[in-house]
Design a protein around this motif. Structure first.
Motif, PDB file in Angstrom:
ATOM      1  N   ALA A   1       0.859  -1.187   0.000  1.00 25.16           N
ATOM      2  CA  ALA A   1       0.000   0.000   0.000  1.00 25.16           C
ATOM      3  C   ALA A   1       0.897   1.241   0.000  1.00 25.16           C
ATOM      4  O   ALA A   1       2.093   1.163   0.274  1.00 25.16           O
ATOM      5  CB  ALA A   1      -0.903   0.003   1.229  1.00 25.16           C
ATOM      6  N   ARG A   2       0.322   2.383  -0.274  1.00 25.46           N
ATOM      7  CA  ARG A   2       1.126   3.611  -0.249  1.00 25.46           C
ATOM      8  C   ARG A   2       1.118   4.198   1.163  1.00 25.46           C
ATOM      9  O   ARG A   2       0.105   4.148   1.863  1.00 25.46           O
ATOM     10  CB  ARG A   2       0.619   4.619  -1.268  1.00 25.46           C
ATOM     11  CG  ARG A   2      -0.728   5.226  -0.980  1.00 25.46           C
ATOM     12  CD  ARG A   2      -1.159   6.178  -2.100  1.00 25.46           C
ATOM     13  NE  ARG A   2      -2.411   6.833  -1.802  1.00 25.46           N
ATOM     14  CZ  ARG A   2      -3.609   6.306  -2.033  1.00 25.46           C
ATOM     15  NH1 ARG A   2      -3.705   5.086  -2.539  1.00 25.46           N
ATOM     16  NH2 ARG A   2      -4.703   6.986  -1.735  1.00 25.46           N
ATOM     17  N   PHE A   3       2.240   4.748   1.559  1.00 31.64           N
ATOM     18  CA  PHE A   3       2.324   5.424   2.852  1.00 31.64           C
ATOM     19  C   PHE A   3       2.066   6.912   2.658  1.00 31.64           C
ATOM     20  O   PHE A   3       2.593   7.544   1.739  1.00 31.64           O
ATOM     21  CB  PHE A   3       3.706   5.229   3.476  1.00 31.64           C
ATOM     22  CG  PHE A   3       3.905   6.050   4.721  1.00 31.64           C
ATOM     23  CD1 PHE A   3       3.231   5.728   5.890  1.00 31.64           C
ATOM     24  CD2 PHE A   3       4.735   7.172   4.709  1.00 31.64           C
ATOM     25  CE1 PHE A   3       3.390   6.495   7.044  1.00 31.64           C
ATOM     26  CE2 PHE A   3       4.908   7.935   5.862  1.00 31.64           C
ATOM     27  CZ  PHE A   3       4.226   7.596   7.026  1.00 31.64           C
ATOM     28  N   VAL A   4       1.222   7.465   3.528  1.00 32.25           N
ATOM     29  CA  VAL A   4       0.911   8.898   3.495  1.00 32.25           C
ATOM     30  C   VAL A   4       1.297   9.467   4.854  1.00 32.25           C
ATOM     31  O   VAL A   4       0.845   8.977   5.891  1.00 32.25           O
ATOM     32  CB  VAL A   4      -0.583   9.138   3.211  1.00 32.25           C
ATOM     33  CG1 VAL A   4      -0.858  10.631   3.082  1.00 32.25           C
ATOM     34  CG2 VAL A   4      -1.014   8.413   1.946  1.00 32.25           C
ATOM     35  N   ASP A   5       2.123  10.485   4.856  1.00 29.80           N
ATOM     36  CA  ASP A   5       2.664  10.990   6.123  1.00 29.80           C
ATOM     37  C   ASP A   5       1.803  12.051   6.779  1.00 29.80           C
ATOM     38  O   ASP A   5       2.152  12.569   7.834  1.00 29.80           O
ATOM     39  CB  ASP A   5       4.090  11.521   5.931  1.00 29.80           C
ATOM     40  CG  ASP A   5       4.150  12.708   4.956  1.00 29.80           C
ATOM     41  OD1 ASP A   5       3.083  13.130   4.458  1.00 29.80           O
ATOM     42  OD2 ASP A   5       5.263  13.192   4.692  1.00 29.80           O
ATOM     43  N   ASN A   6       0.667  12.366   6.170  1.00 29.99           N
ATOM     44  CA  ASN A   6      -0.189  13.424   6.690  1.00 29.99           C
ATOM     45  C   ASN A   6      -1.629  12.927   6.785  1.00 29.99           C
ATOM     46  O   ASN A   6      -2.216  12.503   5.781  1.00 29.99           O
ATOM     47  CB  ASN A   6      -0.108  14.648   5.761  1.00 29.99           C
ATOM     48  CG  ASN A   6      -0.912  15.823   6.270  1.00 29.99           C
ATOM     49  OD1 ASN A   6      -2.128  15.859   6.104  1.00 29.99           O
ATOM     50  ND2 ASN A   6      -0.240  16.787   6.874  1.00 29.99           N
ATOM     51  N   LEU A   7      -2.203  12.975   7.989  1.00 28.93           N
ATOM     52  CA  LEU A   7      -3.555  12.461   8.200  1.00 28.93           C
ATOM     53  C   LEU A   7      -4.584  13.204   7.350  1.00 28.93           C
ATOM     54  O   LEU A   7      -5.462  12.588   6.735  1.00 28.93           O
ATOM     55  CB  LEU A   7      -3.931  12.570   9.685  1.00 28.93           C
ATOM     56  CG  LEU A   7      -5.350  12.138  10.051  1.00 28.93           C
ATOM     57  CD1 LEU A   7      -5.604  10.675   9.707  1.00 28.93           C
ATOM     58  CD2 LEU A   7      -5.613  12.397  11.544  1.00 28.93           C
ATOM     59  N   GLU A   8      -4.479  14.526   7.311  1.00 29.70           N
ATOM     60  CA  GLU A   8      -5.442  15.317   6.542  1.00 29.70           C
ATOM     61  C   GLU A   8      -5.396  14.959   5.053  1.00 29.70           C
ATOM     62  O   GLU A   8      -6.423  14.963   4.364  1.00 29.70           O
ATOM     63  CB  GLU A   8      -5.168  16.811   6.741  1.00 29.70           C
ATOM     64  CG  GLU A   8      -5.701  17.382   8.048  1.00 29.70           C
ATOM     65  CD  GLU A   8      -4.940  16.877   9.274  1.00 29.70           C
ATOM     66  OE1 GLU A   8      -3.773  16.462   9.130  1.00 29.70           O
ATOM     67  OE2 GLU A   8      -5.529  16.882  10.378  1.00 29.70           O
TER      68      GLU A   8
END
Length: 326
Positions: free
Chosen positions: A49-56
């Motif tokens: 899966a892709r990692f996203v470093d920002n919750l928003e």
């Protein structure tokens, strides 16, 4: 294919939940966010899966249909309110929130947005406990008088619980808020509206949170539930005892014994698995099915609020050293 974002791998069940999504046939874990970026990157790689470093940024992604929350419990309110306002369907590890006030705020956001919410209550899907519910509803053991539920393990004495499970700020408590949640939601499901709760929590080993705990719940119908849990008991069977005005029902590690005059057709004595109801579909698959329009989530906002109310009361009782009324 539904696109689900895993929000944190803090909880010990996060890997199991991610695998459940990927095995569902109707959804996949498409993105991962974690309050500890290195952990999130590691799990994103494992899950392809892709990692996203920002919750928003995750919540603003129109391609994400729902979020599965396994963050520290202390973060639940903030994450769920934001997710609901971003129109993302929500599944959460129990408990819903640390306080009843936080739970009600989450519920308001969910209701306003109309997203589908569910929570993990695995013991309510088990064949043995479904039989217990049917027995009570049918009057097999008469009017319920007392329930005793024990669910404890050796996570502390054997050293396999992660260190952050003893962090009071993140968890809100110890054995009761984690493992004791199962006894809380089972008791309310089986016995109805709670009236009061009183707790005693202790420590067998040095820790910031309790590792040995009991809460006694009084219900509006006069029944009493004794909920026992802990992290310091090796080889403790999961047991449910139900007593009523006309008999009793005992469950030990999934095996059911009934002692009641109304029992017929071989129900007196050990009930074999083949005689029990079929277990229900798990909480995550049923949540995914409702999102897809092919089913209905098993557990609701009301269920989640009830557990948080009980847990909030249990810890207030311990802190104040007295019975707490609802």
């Amino acid at each position: 294919m539904l696109q689900i974002a895993m929000l944190s791998f803090w909880h010990v069940h996060a890997e199991e939940y991610a695998n459940t999504v990927n095995r569902s046939g109707i959804a996949k874990v498409a993105a991962v966010w974690d309050e500890i970026p290195s952990r999130g990157k590691e799990w994103a790689e494992k899950l392809n899966a892709r990692f996203v470093d920002n919750l928003e940024k995750v919540l603003a992604d129109p391609g994400i249909d729902g979020v599965l929350i396994c963050s520290p419990t202390s973060m639940h309110r903030e994450i769920m309110v934001k997710a609901a306002r971003a129109n993302k369907h929500i599944f959460t590890e129990k408990v819903m929130a640390l306080t009843e006030a936080d739970a009600l705020e989450i519920a308001s956001a969910v209701q306003e947005s109309g997203v589908i919410f569910s929570i993990s209550y695995p013991h309510r899907t088990m064949a043995c406990n479904l039989f217990a519910k049917q027995a009570l509803d049918s009057g097999l053991i008469g009017k319920p008088t007392l329930l005793r539920f024990r669910n404890a393990h050796d996570g502390s004495v054997a050293g396999w619980l992660p260190p952050h499970f003893y962090n009071k700020e993140q968890c809100g408590g110890g054995a009761m808020i984690d493992l004791g949640a199962h006894g809380m939601y089972l008791s309310a499901w089986l016995l109805g509206e709670p009236k009061s709760i009183q707790s005693t929590f202790t420590n067998v080993l040095p820790a910031e949170v309790e590792d040995n705990a009991i809460s006694v719940i009084e219900f509006q119908n006069g029944a009493i539930a004794i909920n026992e849990t802990g992290f310091v008991t090796p080889r403790s069977p999961v047991s449910l005892e139900l007593y009523g005005t006309e008999g009793s029902l005992l469950i030990r590690d999934g095996e059911v014994v009934v002692n009641a005059p109304k029992a017929e057709n071989g129900l007196v004595g050990l009930i074999k698995v083949s005689s029990l109801p079929e277990p229900l579909l798990g909480a995550i698959p049923s949540w995914l099915q409702e999102i897809a329009g092919t089913g209905k989530a098993l557990f609701t906002l009301e269920d989640a609020i009830t557990l948080t109310k009980l847990m909030d009361g249990a810890y207030r009782s311990h802190r104040e050293g007295k019975k707490v009324f609802f």
